[in-house]
Design a protein around this motif. Sequence first.
Motif, PDB file in Angstrom:
ATOM      1  N   GLN A   5      10.464   9.832  -6.084  1.00  0.00           N
ATOM      2  CA  GLN A   5       9.468   9.534  -5.060  1.00  0.00           C
ATOM      3  C   GLN A   5      10.172   8.982  -3.832  1.00  0.00           C
ATOM      4  O   GLN A   5      11.106   8.184  -3.942  1.00  0.00           O
ATOM      5  N   LEU A   6       9.719   9.398  -2.668  1.00  0.00           N
ATOM      6  CA  LEU A   6      10.301   8.895  -1.430  1.00  0.00           C
ATOM      7  C   LEU A   6      10.082   7.390  -1.350  1.00  0.00           C
ATOM      8  O   LEU A   6       8.945   6.918  -1.458  1.00  0.00           O
ATOM      9  N   PRO A   7      11.160   6.616  -1.208  1.00  0.00           N
ATOM     10  CA  PRO A   7      10.988   5.156  -1.147  1.00  0.00           C
ATOM     11  C   PRO A   7      10.259   4.751   0.128  1.00  0.00           C
ATOM     12  O   PRO A   7      10.309   5.467   1.139  1.00  0.00           O
ATOM     13  N   PRO A   8       9.561   3.625   0.099  1.00  0.00           N
ATOM     14  CA  PRO A   8       8.878   3.163   1.318  1.00  0.00           C
ATOM     15  C   PRO A   8       9.894   2.837   2.408  1.00  0.00           C
ATOM     16  O   PRO A   8      11.060   2.565   2.131  1.00  0.00           O
ATOM     17  N   LYS A   9       9.450   2.909   3.649  1.00  0.00           N
ATOM     18  CA  LYS A   9      10.340   2.570   4.753  1.00  0.00           C
ATOM     19  C   LYS A   9      10.788   1.120   4.630  1.00  0.00           C
ATOM     20  O   LYS A   9      10.022   0.243   4.217  1.00  0.00           O
ATOM     21  N   ARG A  10      12.027   0.888   4.992  1.00  0.00           N
ATOM     22  CA  ARG A  10      12.565  -0.467   4.906  1.00  0.00           C
ATOM     23  C   ARG A  10      11.899  -1.373   5.941  1.00  0.00           C
ATOM     24  O   ARG A  10      11.744  -0.988   7.108  1.00  0.00           O
TER      25      ARG A  10
END
Length: 469
Positions: A372-377
């Motif tokens: 899954q694409l990680p959330p934006k930092r």
Amino acid sequence: MTPSRLSFLRLPTALLLAALPLFSQAGEFDLRKTEKTMTQLIEREMQARGIASVSVALVRGDEIVWKAAFGYANLKTRTPATPDTIYSTGSTFKSATATAILQLAEQGKLSLSDPINQYLGDSRVQDQLQSEKRVTFEHILSHWSGLRSGASVQPIWSRQLPPTLEEFTARLYTIRAPEEKWEYNNYAYGTAGLLVQKISGQEYEEYVVEHILKPLGAKTAHPVRPSPEMVELIAMPYAAGGSRGTPTPVPQVHFDVYPAGDLYMTAEDMARYLGAHLNGGVFNGQRILSEESVKSMHTNRFGSDYALGFWVETDATNGHTIIQHGGSIAGQRSMLRGDVDAKVGIYYMTNSDVAIPIDKPALALLRGDDYQLPPKRVGKKVDTRLLDEYAGTYRSEEGIAVTFTREGQELISRRGQSVSELQAESDDSFYYAPFDSVVRFVRDDQGAVDHITLSVNERAYKAIRQGKK
């Protein structure tokens, strides 16, 4: 227009295949999810680093399952990048030079254990140290030769030519015995290209096109000396602008060690080559190397983590064999990465001077892993007094230099025209997007900030503060 607002153009270039082979080693592959996730990831990472363009191709089994291009091949003219845009391969082509040597070995024209001087004629290297060992093919392809290393670089418009393969090879000499120390060596790979010429009787470019690229379905006909038609498609090189700066053009250059990686191709062409190494030497129904030779090329040498033209590692999560190599030339980066057991891989190229961390996610998606694409930092807030303490210029022995300043509530990095904000993970550790690294500020015994630590290309570096108070 700043990179943070740059509208990254993506042409509709996904290659949709009606029937994709599934692999028992992997989970269920979802092409639509892969395309959507990779698109989001690439656009996010381009914006975080201020990269002009990216071209990417994904290979699964015996197929290129997706190819796409993002951004601009020429920012001034707003020329969109496409899958036909041509970039520098950089050192990702080293393994192709090694593949040519292995092909000649299969034909009985050489043995990897042979001293290279047996084949160099008037261009013999000077390996007369007080050692019984002589420089062999295995040594030069694994970076254990002990030869002087380096490369001659000339700006294209300087009107100066670098030395020929024969000239620089004849000037090479050993600075240590073979197998004594691993040292990355572009000269050695330039010499490998010369050996391909001398042993095959064909000019290097002609050989690799006829025996490696063309059989795999690659379209590039002149990777060493691009034709006028190819030049129209070559991306301009840039220094990345960072998340708050602007990409700036840099000089185009050429190298004397072109068999080490100064070639020009498309991402799809290189993905086809990668596919052959993921399928035991076969791609596009054509065999370019025996399965035995492929395994030899994927076997690390003399206790290092480098084989013959590839870095080879074991994936800690699944035990799979991973082959990979990055490429770097002024204003351009490239990356080849493949999972040999799952038979999946990625090849990407960019016309900016920083890499982007999309290779590992690509392999996970291609395997069918639950990625899954990680959330934006989002960085935490850090006391501005600490940020003021961290501000300054830091330099490593390897020449990495970076300056940090405080602007409002943020710590900002500056490298030339590249400007980026750092995102705090703790009071003394910050994520630094240009190097895809965590920068940690370290204090001395008196409590003053003394140096930083960071990693670049999976290697750890220490950068000392300049002019420390």
